[in-house]
Design an enzyme around this catalytic site. Structure first.
Site, short mmCIF file in Angstrom:
data_model
loop_
_atom_site.label_atom_id
_atom_site.label_comp_id
_atom_site.label_asym_id
_atom_site.label_seq_id
_atom_site.Cartn_x
_atom_site.Cartn_y
_atom_site.Cartn_z
N CYS A 123 37.65 -16.70 -4.48
CA CYS A 123 36.96 -15.61 -3.77
C CYS A 123 37.26 -15.60 -2.27
CB CYS A 123 35.46 -15.69 -4.02
SG CYS A 123 35.05 -15.78 -5.77
N HIS A 259 32.04 -11.99 1.20
CA HIS A 259 32.38 -11.93 -0.23
C HIS A 259 31.17 -11.41 -0.99
CE1 HIS A 259 33.43 -12.87 -4.23
NE2 HIS A 259 32.67 -13.95 -4.30
N ASN A 290 31.04 -8.75 -8.72
CA ASN A 290 31.82 -9.76 -8.00
C ASN A 290 33.26 -9.74 -8.52
OD1 ASN A 290 33.08 -12.11 -7.14
ND2 ASN A 290 31.31 -13.44 -7.53
C1 COA Z 1 23.60 -17.08 -11.00
C2 COA Z 1 22.36 -16.70 -10.21
C3 COA Z 1 22.24 -15.19 -10.10
C4 COA Z 1 21.11 -17.24 -10.90
O1 COA Z 1 19.99 -16.88 -10.15
P1 COA Z 1 18.91 -17.98 -9.73
O2 COA Z 1 17.87 -17.27 -8.98
O3 COA Z 1 19.64 -19.10 -9.04
O4 COA Z 1 18.37 -18.42 -11.15
P2 COA Z 1 18.11 -19.89 -11.70
O5 COA Z 1 19.36 -20.42 -12.30
O6 COA Z 1 17.41 -20.72 -10.65
O7 COA Z 1 17.08 -19.57 -12.84
C5 COA Z 1 15.81 -18.96 -12.56
C6 COA Z 1 15.22 -18.48 -13.88
O8 COA Z 1 15.99 -17.38 -14.39
C7 COA Z 1 16.52 -17.70 -15.69
N1 COA Z 1 17.88 -17.20 -15.75
C8 COA Z 1 19.02 -17.81 -15.31
N2 COA Z 1 20.08 -16.99 -15.51
C9 COA Z 1 19.59 -15.87 -16.07
C10 COA Z 1 20.19 -14.65 -16.47
N3 COA Z 1 21.51 -14.44 -16.34
N4 COA Z 1 19.38 -13.69 -16.99
C11 COA Z 1 18.06 -13.89 -17.11
N5 COA Z 1 17.45 -15.02 -16.74
C12 COA Z 1 18.19 -15.99 -16.21
C13 COA Z 1 16.48 -19.20 -15.80
O9 COA Z 1 16.34 -19.61 -17.12
C14 COA Z 1 15.24 -19.53 -14.98
O10 COA Z 1 14.08 -19.29 -15.78
P3 COA Z 1 12.77 -20.21 -15.62
O11 COA Z 1 12.28 -19.97 -14.23
O12 COA Z 1 11.86 -19.68 -16.68
O13 COA Z 1 13.23 -21.62 -15.83
C15 COA Z 1 22.42 -17.29 -8.78
O14 COA Z 1 22.27 -18.69 -8.83
C16 COA Z 1 23.68 -16.98 -8.05
O15 COA Z 1 23.94 -15.83 -7.73
N6 COA Z 1 24.46 -18.04 -7.68
C17 COA Z 1 25.64 -17.90 -6.89
C18 COA Z 1 26.55 -16.92 -7.50
C19 COA Z 1 27.85 -16.87 -6.83
O16 COA Z 1 27.88 -16.62 -5.68
N7 COA Z 1 28.91 -17.08 -7.60
C20 COA Z 1 30.22 -16.91 -7.22
C21 COA Z 1 30.57 -17.73 -6.05
S1 COA Z 1 31.95 -17.10 -5.37
#
Ligand code: COA
Length: 334
Positions: A123, A259, A290
Site C-alpha cells: 500500500c 492511503h 482499499n
Molecule cells: C479490520 C478492522 C476494520 C476491524 O475493526 P476493529 O474495530 O479493529 O474490530 P476488532 O477486530 O477489534 O473486533 C471488534 C468486534 O467486531 C467483530 N468483528 C471483527 N471483524 C468483523 C467484521 N468483518 N464484521 C463484523 N464484525 C466483526 C469482532 O468479532 C469483535 O466483536 P466482539 O466485540 O463481540 O468481540 C480494523 O482493525 C482495521 O481497519 N484495521 C486496519 C485495516 C488496514 O488498514 N488494513 C490494511 C493496511 S494497509
C-alpha cells in the site's frame, strides 16, 4: 591512462505532470459481502467508512487496469506515449514472477522501449515509486517517468475472511513525473519494519501450494487491530517528517491524501497532524474500498475531478501497509 567519465546531467526540479485513474467496473455493496462474514452494512460503515468497493470482472487483469489509468495520465500530462522513457509499476497482485507488468504495460501503451520495472511495496507502493521517479528525473537518468499503482485484490480475497477481504477493491492510479522549473516533489520519507512482516500476509506461499494442493488458493489476512494501532498512532509521524523535510507545516497543506485503509485511520491521522479544518482530505475509500498501491492516486484523481482540489495545490501524501512499509512526500498537484 585516467579516463574521466561523464555522468548524467542533473536537472533542478521535478513535478507530477498528470494523473489518471481506473476503478474496477463493478460496484460491490456491503450487503453483497456481509453474509459469509456474519457482518452487516451498518458494522462495515461504522468501523471502516466503506459504503461500496469497486472490483473488476474476470476478464480484466492488473495490466488492463494499469493501461486505462496510464492513458488517462498521459492525456492529462499532455504527453504522447513515446515521450515516456521509464515505466514503474507497483503491484502485489500481478501473477507472473517475470517478465514484469511494467514491460508489458510500456509496450501496450506505445512506450516501448522505455526502461520498465515492477516494485513490491504494497500500500506504500505509489509513494515509493513517486520517490524513485523524482530521483530518476532529477538525476538526469530519466525525463518522463510513468508511475502506476495497480491492483486486482479481488483475486486474493476469501469471502469468508473477516480480517481484510471485505475492505479490498480493484483499481489503478497513474502519474507522469517529469522535469519542472519549480520544486514539485518534496523529499521522500520512507522505511520498513520486516519484524512485523506477518501482520499483513498471504495465507501461504506458492511453494507451499505446490507441495500441498489441498491448501487451496492463497488469500490475504491481517491482524486488524495491530495494523489499526500502528497506522493510527505510529505512521502519522512519517507524514510530519515529510512536511519537515519539504520545509512546510500543516498551515501550508491544501490537500491530505493518506492511503485509503480505513476512514477511522484517516480521521486519526488528520487529528494527530493537527491539520487545519479547511484542508481537503482524500476519502475515496467510501466508494472504492482499499486498493493498496492504487489508493493514493485514485483518491487524488477523485479530488481533482470533483473540483475539491486544484492544480497547484500542495498535497501531503502517505502510503503504508504490508511489510510493514511506509512512504510519504509533499507534492504539488498537476
Ligand atoms: C479490520 C478492522 C476494520 C476491524 O475493526 P476493529 O474495530 O479493529 O474490530 P476488532 O477486530 O477489534 O473486533 C471488534 C468486534 O467486531 C467483530 N468483528 C471483527 N471483524 C468483523 C467484521 N468483518 N464484521 C463484523 N464484525 C466483526 C469482532 O468479532 C469483535 O466483536 P466482539 O466485540 O463481540 O468481540 C480494523 O482493525 C482495521 O481497519 N484495521 C486496519 C485495516 C488496514 O488498514 N488494513 C490494511 C493496511 S494497509
Amino acid at each position: 591512462m585516467t579516463v574521466q567519465l561523464k555522468q548524467a546531467e542533473p536537472v533542478a526540479f521535478s513535478r507530477i505532470l498528470g494523473i489518471g485513474a481506473e476503478r474496477g467496473e463493478n460496484v460491490v455493496t456491503n450487503d453483497d459481502i456481509a453474509g459469509p462474514i456474519d457482518s452487516s452494512d451498518e458494522w462495515i460503515r461504522q468501523r471502516t467508512g466503506i459504503v461500496t468497493r469497486r472490483r473488476a470482472g474476470a476478464d480484466r487483469d492488473v495490466i488492463d487496469l494499469a493501461e486505462a489509468a496510464s492513458l488517462k495520465a498521459l492525456a492529462a500530462a499532455g504527453l504522447t506515449p513515446d515521450q515516456i522513457d521509464t515505466v514503474i509499476v507497483s503491484t502485489v497482485t500481478y501473477f507472473a514472477q517475470t517478465p514484469s507488468a511494467a514491460a508489458i504495460l510500456a509496450d501496450r501503451i506505445g512506450a516501448n522501449p522505455a526502461a520498465s520495472f515492477d516494485i513490491s511495496a504494497a500500500c506504500a507502493g505509489y509513494c515509493y515509486a513517486i520517490g524513485q521517479a523524482d530521483a530518476l528525473v532529477r538525476s538526469g537518468t530519466a525525463r518522463h517517468v510513468l508511475v502506476v499503482g495497480a491492483e486486482k485484490l479481488s483475486d486474493f480475497i476469501d469471502p469468508t475472511d473477516r480480517s481484510i477481504s471485505f475492505l479490498l477493491g480493484d483499481g489503478a492510479g497513474a502519474a507522469v513525473v517529469g522535469p519542472s522549473d519549480t520544486p514539485g516533489i518534496g523529499p521522500t520519507v520512507w522505511g520498513s519494519d520486516g519484524s512485523k512482516a506477518t501482520t499483513i500476509r498471504q495465507t501461504h506461499a506458492w511453494s507451499q501450494l505446490r507441495e500441498d494442493p489441498s491448501l487451496g488458493w492463497p488469500t490475504l489476512r491481517q491482524d486488524g487491530p495491530t495494523v489499526f494501532k500502528w497506522a493510527s498512532f505510529q505512521v502519522g509521524k512519517f507524514a510530519q517528517e515529510a512536511m519537515d523535510a519539504a520545509g512546510v507545516g500543516p498551515q501550508d497543506i491544501d490537500v491530505f491524501v493518506p492511503h485509503q485503509a480505513n476512514m477511522r485511520i484517516i480521521d486519526q491521522m488528520v487529528k494527530q497532524l493537527k491539520l487545519p479544518e479547511d484542508v481537503v482530505v482524500g476519502r475515496d475509500i467510501a466508494d472504492t474500498g482499499n486498493t493498496s498501491a492504487a489508493s493514493v492516486p485514485l483518491a487524488i484523481e477523485r479530488l481533482l475531478a470533483e473540483g475539491q482540489a486544484k492544480s497547484g495545490d500542495v498535497a501531503l501524501q502517505i502510503g503504508f501497509g504490508a511489510g510493514l512499509v511506509y512512504a510519504a512526500q509533499v507534492v504539488v498537484l498537476p
